[in-house]
Design an enzyme around this catalytic site. Structure first.
Site, PDB file in Angstrom:
ATOM      1  N   LYS A   1      -0.367 -10.893   6.256  1.00 27.59           N
ATOM      2  CA  LYS A   1      -0.040  -9.556   6.747  1.00 27.59           C
ATOM      3  C   LYS A   1      -1.347  -8.938   7.196  1.00 27.59           C
ATOM      4  CE  LYS A   1       1.880  -5.057   5.348  1.00 27.59           C
ATOM      5  NZ  LYS A   1       0.740  -4.147   5.408  1.00 27.59           N
TER       6      LYS A   1
ATOM      7  N   VAL B   1       5.536  -5.989   8.786  1.00 29.08           N
ATOM      8  CA  VAL B   1       5.681  -5.216   7.546  1.00 29.08           C
ATOM      9  C   VAL B   1       5.166  -3.827   7.884  1.00 29.08           C
ATOM     10  CG1 VAL B   1       5.138  -5.064   5.095  1.00 29.08           C
ATOM     11  CG2 VAL B   1       5.282  -7.306   6.193  1.00 29.08           C
TER      12      VAL B   1
ATOM     13  N   GLY C   1       0.971  -5.641  10.512  1.00 26.94           N
ATOM     14  CA  GLY C   1       0.985  -4.716   9.392  1.00 26.94           C
ATOM     15  C   GLY C   1       1.263  -3.285   9.776  1.00 26.94           C
TER      16      GLY C   1
ATOM     17  N   SER D   1      -3.122  -5.885   8.754  1.00 27.61           N
ATOM     18  CA  SER D   1      -2.967  -4.457   9.032  1.00 27.61           C
ATOM     19  C   SER D   1      -4.179  -3.874   9.749  1.00 27.61           C
ATOM     20  CB  SER D   1      -2.730  -3.697   7.719  1.00 27.61           C
ATOM     21  OG  SER D   1      -1.541  -4.111   7.103  1.00 27.61           O
TER      22      SER D   1
ATOM     23  N   SER E   1       0.821  -1.211   0.000  1.00 28.19           N
ATOM     24  CA  SER E   1       0.000   0.000   0.000  1.00 28.19           C
ATOM     25  C   SER E   1       0.852   1.257   0.000  1.00 28.19           C
ATOM     26  CB  SER E   1      -0.927  -0.003   1.215  1.00 28.19           C
ATOM     27  OG  SER E   1      -1.799  -1.112   1.176  1.00 28.19           O
ATOM     28  N   ASN E   2       1.987   1.227   0.691  1.00 31.98           N
ATOM     29  CA  ASN E   2       2.859   2.399   0.751  1.00 31.98           C
ATOM     30  C   ASN E   2       3.675   2.601  -0.523  1.00 31.98           C
ATOM     31  OD1 ASN E   2       2.709   3.537   3.684  1.00 31.98           O
ATOM     32  ND2 ASN E   2       2.734   1.321   3.898  1.00 31.98           N
TER      33      ASN E   2
END
Length: 333
Positions: free
Chosen positions: A202, A245, A228, A204, A83-84
């Site tokens: 993951k 992560v 996450g 988040s 996403s980043n």
């Protein structure tokens, strides 16, 4: 490869002994003809920010420069196209070239995770195969969400099962409800954890109870839970998570790796003190200011942040000052 059972001494000593000794041995995945070697996800992975030039083209030279700087930090690996990484704003050929670029620049002892999730199962399979060919070690597959009302547990299990059946590399599930509006149901995660080519998730969402239940209900499988976000990393480790992560690792990678080490060594008071100093900066570069804030903070710590792609906009001067104050107030600047 056993780690000290002190890691979970406050909570679950028995779980620690089971979970950390050799988790992949439950189904013999290390000898699987499809998976090859075992992928141990314990440790910290920065979800790499994608650097853009002033004209908003992908700047591969700056990406390599950031990777060179990260090489001195004991990351377990990196994630490209999370996403980043602004992956929804990237063309397919840019996504593949980013994977190839990171593969060439990454130290060989580090894992390369690549986001390959698309809205359709067919497109996800095709992109996952191509990313494996470009050098990815593990595919991170986000939940399809455009038709979220139809994304029942049955539909999601079928989607991930077909992707994992066709993928030449292991698959990690990715639940990020803040972006997708969809939580991957726990019952679906438990079912998918039994698939021999699905090795983790993951998560988040930030629901620590859910993460603890995920660890508990999948402990007989070769399945690893990754936190996450840096804001709940210590709590995740206490409940049995394997690694993290974390967007903040793009900025404060060394302190996050230190937190990882302190938890593994059972040095809980030191870990708690460090975690407290990371919470506000993490909120600032995630929920508060997002990717523009993350990229601005990277520049203060010697990395290339650069602009985002439209429609993301840069921070205003007052926002920059607020962001800087958050890092300064917690002793990082």
């Amino acid at each position: 490869m056993a780690l000290s059972t002190r890691l979970f001494s406050p909570l679950w000593p028995a779980l620690a002994a089971l979970r950390w000794a050799a988790p992949w041995q439950h189904r013999g995945l290390s000898t699987s003809p499809r998976l090859g070697r075992t992928h141990d996800l314990r440790g910290i992975f920065p979800p790499l920010a994608t650097p853009f030039s002033p004209t908003r083209e992908v700047d591969y030279a700056q990406l390599e420069g950031n990777l060179h700087r990260y090489a001195s930090i004991p990351f377990r690996g990196v994630l490209v196209l999370g996403s980043n990484g602004e992956y929804p704003y990237l063309a397919p050929h840019e996504r593949l070239e980013l994977v190839s670029c990171v593969h060439r620049a990454l130290p060989k002892d580090r894992l390369l995770l690549a986001g390959s999730g698309c809205e359709s199962t067919q497109a996800t399979i095709e992109l996952t195969v191509r990313m494996a060919e470009a050098g990815a070690d593990v595919a991170l597959v986000v939940t399809p969400c455009y038709y979220r009302g139809a994304m029942t547990s049955t539909a999601l299990v079928q989607h991930y099962t077909e992707v994992a059946d066709s993928s030449p590399i292991p698959v990690v599930l990715y639940s990020v409800p803040a972006n997708t509006g969809l939580d991957l149901p726990l019952e679906a995660v438990v079912t998918l954890a039994q698939h021999p080519n699905i090795i983790g998730i993951k998560d988040s969402g930030g629901d620590i109870t859910r993460m603890g239940l995920t660890v508990h209900k999948t402990q007989q499988e070769d399945f690893q839970v990754l936190a996450g976000s840096a804001g709940f990393l210590l709590a995740s480790y206490a409940l049995g998570a394997s690694g993290g992560v974390c967007a903040l690792a793009n900025v404060l990678g060394a302190p996050l790796c230190q937190l990882d080490r302190l938890c593994h060594e059972g040095r809980w008071q030191e870990a708690r003190n460090l975690q407290h100093r990371l919470i506000e900066p993490n909120v600032a570069v995630t929920r508060r200011f997002g990717i523009p804030g993350l990229k601005k903070a990277m520049e203060w710590f010697g990395y290339y942040g650069g602009p985002c792609r439209a429609p993301l906009t840069p921070l205003s001067p007052p926002q920059v000052e607020e962001l800087k104050g958050t890092f300064t107030g917690n002793g990082w600047l």
